[in-house]
Design a protein around this motif. Structure first.
Motif, PDB file in Angstrom:
ATOM      1  N   TYR A  32       0.855  -0.939   0.016  1.00 22.03           N
ATOM      2  CA  TYR A  32       0.076   0.029   0.019  1.00 22.03           C
ATOM      3  C   TYR A  32       0.882   1.272  -0.297  1.00 22.03           C
ATOM      4  N   ALA A  33       0.189   2.393  -0.497  1.00 19.53           N
ATOM      5  CA  ALA A  33       0.708   3.562  -0.144  1.00 19.53           C
ATOM      6  C   ALA A  33      -0.132   4.393   0.860  1.00 19.53           C
ATOM      7  N   MET A  34       0.398   5.381   1.366  1.00 20.87           N
ATOM      8  CA  MET A  34      -0.399   6.327   2.335  1.00 20.87           C
ATOM      9  C   MET A  34      -0.236   7.741   1.691  1.00 20.87           C
ATOM     10  N   GLY A  35      -1.399   8.249   1.224  1.00 25.43           N
ATOM     11  CA  GLY A  35      -1.294   9.455   0.849  1.00 25.43           C
ATOM     12  C   GLY A  35      -2.085  10.508   1.620  1.00 25.43           C
ATOM     13  N   TRP A  36      -1.739  11.827   1.346  1.00 26.92           N
ATOM     14  CA  TRP A  36      -2.374  12.823   2.027  1.00 26.92           C
ATOM     15  C   TRP A  36      -3.308  13.743   1.084  1.00 26.92           C
ATOM     16  N   PHE A  37      -4.575  14.162   1.295  1.00 26.71           N
ATOM     17  CA  PHE A  37      -5.133  14.826   0.636  1.00 26.71           C
ATOM     18  C   PHE A  37      -5.864  15.987   1.414  1.00 26.71           C
ATOM     19  N   ARG A  38      -6.090  17.047   0.600  1.00 24.20           N
ATOM     20  CA  ARG A  38      -6.830  18.235   1.551  1.00 24.20           C
ATOM     21  C   ARG A  38      -7.947  18.755   0.637  1.00 24.20           C
ATOM     22  N   GLN A  39      -8.995  19.110   1.319  1.00 22.16           N
ATOM     23  CA  GLN A  39     -10.112  19.817   0.801  1.00 22.16           C
ATOM     24  C   GLN A  39     -10.686  21.153   1.469  1.00 22.16           C
ATOM     25  N   ALA A  40     -10.565  22.187   0.796  1.00 23.92           N
ATOM     26  CA  ALA A  40     -11.170  23.543   1.336  1.00 23.92           C
ATOM     27  C   ALA A  40     -12.391  23.576   0.918  1.00 23.92           C
ATOM     28  N   PRO A  41     -13.225  24.602   1.773  1.00 24.32           N
ATOM     29  CA  PRO A  41     -14.550  24.684   1.494  1.00 24.32           C
ATOM     30  C   PRO A  41     -14.895  25.182   0.036  1.00 24.32           C
ATOM     31  N   GLY A  42     -15.863  24.309  -0.589  1.00 24.52           N
ATOM     32  CA  GLY A  42     -16.338  24.572  -1.805  1.00 24.52           C
ATOM     33  C   GLY A  42     -15.303  24.092  -2.930  1.00 24.52           C
ATOM     34  N   LYS A  43     -14.301  23.374  -2.408  1.00 22.32           N
ATOM     35  CA  LYS A  43     -13.442  22.670  -3.585  1.00 22.32           C
ATOM     36  C   LYS A  43     -13.265  21.167  -3.473  1.00 22.32           C
ATOM     37  N   ASP A  44     -12.982  20.705  -4.760  1.00 29.48           N
ATOM     38  CA  ASP A  44     -12.710  19.154  -4.547  1.00 29.48           C
ATOM     39  C   ASP A  44     -11.550  18.977  -3.751  1.00 29.48           C
ATOM     40  N   ARG A  45     -11.551  17.668  -3.456  1.00 28.90           N
ATOM     41  CA  ARG A  45     -10.316  16.952  -2.511  1.00 28.90           C
ATOM     42  C   ARG A  45      -9.079  17.046  -3.386  1.00 28.90           C
ATOM     43  N   GLU A  46      -8.072  17.529  -2.822  1.00 28.43           N
ATOM     44  CA  GLU A  46      -6.832  17.751  -3.671  1.00 28.43           C
ATOM     45  C   GLU A  46      -5.783  16.978  -3.192  1.00 28.43           C
ATOM     46  N   PHE A  47      -4.860  16.101  -4.150  1.00 26.97           N
ATOM     47  CA  PHE A  47      -3.620  15.502  -3.805  1.00 26.97           C
ATOM     48  C   PHE A  47      -2.750  16.300  -3.229  1.00 26.97           C
ATOM     49  N   VAL A  48      -1.924  15.796  -2.122  1.00 27.80           N
ATOM     50  CA  VAL A  48      -1.094  16.633  -1.546  1.00 27.80           C
ATOM     51  C   VAL A  48       0.120  16.084  -1.617  1.00 27.80           C
ATOM     52  N   ALA A  49       0.405  14.661  -1.087  1.00 29.08           N
ATOM     53  CA  ALA A  49       1.575  13.892  -0.949  1.00 29.08           C
ATOM     54  C   ALA A  49       1.130  12.497  -0.755  1.00 29.08           C
ATOM     55  N   ALA A  50       2.245  11.375  -1.071  1.00 28.43           N
ATOM     56  CA  ALA A  50       1.926  10.151  -0.933  1.00 28.43           C
ATOM     57  C   ALA A  50       3.493   9.504  -0.695  1.00 28.43           C
ATOM     58  N   ILE A  51       3.321   8.191  -0.114  1.00 26.60           N
ATOM     59  CA  ILE A  51       4.514   7.575   0.268  1.00 26.60           C
ATOM     60  C   ILE A  51       4.246   6.085   0.183  1.00 26.60           C
ATOM     61  N   HIS A  52       5.148   5.081  -0.752  1.00 21.80           N
ATOM     62  CA  HIS A  52       4.738   3.798  -0.637  1.00 21.80           C
ATOM     63  C   HIS A  52       5.468   3.376   0.778  1.00 21.80           C
ATOM     64  N   TRP A  53       4.689   2.478   1.111  1.00 18.13           N
ATOM     65  CA  TRP A  53       4.784   1.921   2.446  1.00 18.13           C
ATOM     66  C   TRP A  53       6.013   1.243   2.610  1.00 18.13           C
ATOM     67  N   TYR A  54       6.339   0.315   1.730  1.00 18.00           N
ATOM     68  CA  TYR A  54       7.489  -0.543   1.713  1.00 18.00           C
ATOM     69  C   TYR A  54       8.807   0.441   1.431  1.00 18.00           C
ATOM     70  N   GLY A  55       8.769   0.738   0.114  1.00 21.14           N
ATOM     71  CA  GLY A  55       9.834   1.217  -0.559  1.00 21.14           C
ATOM     72  C   GLY A  55      10.171   2.757  -0.144  1.00 21.14           C
ATOM     73  N   GLY A  56       9.174   3.513   0.460  1.00 19.91           N
ATOM     74  CA  GLY A  56       9.517   4.725   0.737  1.00 19.91           C
ATOM     75  C   GLY A  56       9.405   5.704  -0.288  1.00 19.91           C
ATOM     76  N   ILE A  57       9.167   5.293  -1.607  1.00 12.81           N
ATOM     77  CA  ILE A  57       9.078   6.354  -2.671  1.00 12.81           C
ATOM     78  C   ILE A  57       7.992   7.440  -2.478  1.00 12.81           C
ATOM     79  N   THR A  58       8.420   8.508  -2.812  1.00 13.00           N
ATOM     80  CA  THR A  58       7.334   9.642  -2.442  1.00 13.00           C
ATOM     81  C   THR A  58       6.771  10.493  -3.538  1.00 13.00           C
ATOM     82  N   TRP A  59       5.876  11.270  -3.493  1.00 15.18           N
ATOM     83  CA  TRP A  59       5.381  11.745  -4.434  1.00 15.18           C
ATOM     84  C   TRP A  59       4.751  13.076  -3.810  1.00 15.18           C
ATOM     85  N   TYR A  60       4.770  14.161  -4.677  1.00 13.85           N
ATOM     86  CA  TYR A  60       4.172  15.503  -4.082  1.00 13.85           C
ATOM     87  C   TYR A  60       3.486  16.283  -5.314  1.00 13.85           C
ATOM     88  N   SER A  61       2.643  16.955  -4.792  1.00  9.43           N
ATOM     89  CA  SER A  61       1.857  18.096  -5.777  1.00  9.43           C
ATOM     90  C   SER A  61       2.888  19.187  -5.729  1.00  9.43           C
TER      91      SER A  61
END
Length: 122
Positions: A32-61
């Motif tokens: 699995y990967a763990m991701g963080w999203f955020r949602q401001a009032p009136g806006k869609d949920r937005e991708f922020v960052a994620a990390i692969h649980w085993y390998g530690g690869i990261t992604w960022y907006s």
């Protein structure tokens, strides 16, 4: 079934730092990967960052790259989002989630936490 619980949100001033935590109730699967999203009032949920649980690869907006750092402690089944140089536009409810699919698409997430509010004043 994995339950995720976020913590660490709050009210801060622009330029401050804040660290969010996401604790999993059970062992977080290595594929699995763990991701963080955020949602401001009136806006869609937005991708922020994620990390692969085993390998530690990261992604960022692009909007947070260089300011936010995602990490995880596999021994504690907990992920973290270190946020620095916060801006008023970072104000939102922040959610952590778990996915075995596309980390940048909220549709692919199997589990979500309840969210934690982050408010950045100018």
């Amino acid at each position: 079934q994995v339950q995720l619980v976020e913590s660490g949100g709050g009210l801060v001033q622009a330029g401050d730092s804040l660290r969010l935590s996401c604790a999993a109730s059970a062992r977080f699967f290595d594929h699995y990967a763990m991701g963080w999203f955020r949602q401001a009032p009136g806006k869609d949920r937005e991708f922020v960052a994620a990390i692969h649980w085993y390998g530690g690869i990261t992604w960022y907006s692009q909007s947070v790259k260089g300011r936010f750092t995602i990490s995880r402690d596999r021994t504690k089944n907990t992920g973290y989002l270190q946020m620095s140089s916060l801006k008023p536009e970072d104000t939102a409810v922040y959610y952590c989630g778990a996915t075995s699919g596309n980390v940048k698409s909220s549709n692919g997430y199997d589990y979500w936490g309840q969210g934690t509010q982050v408010t950045v004043s100018s």
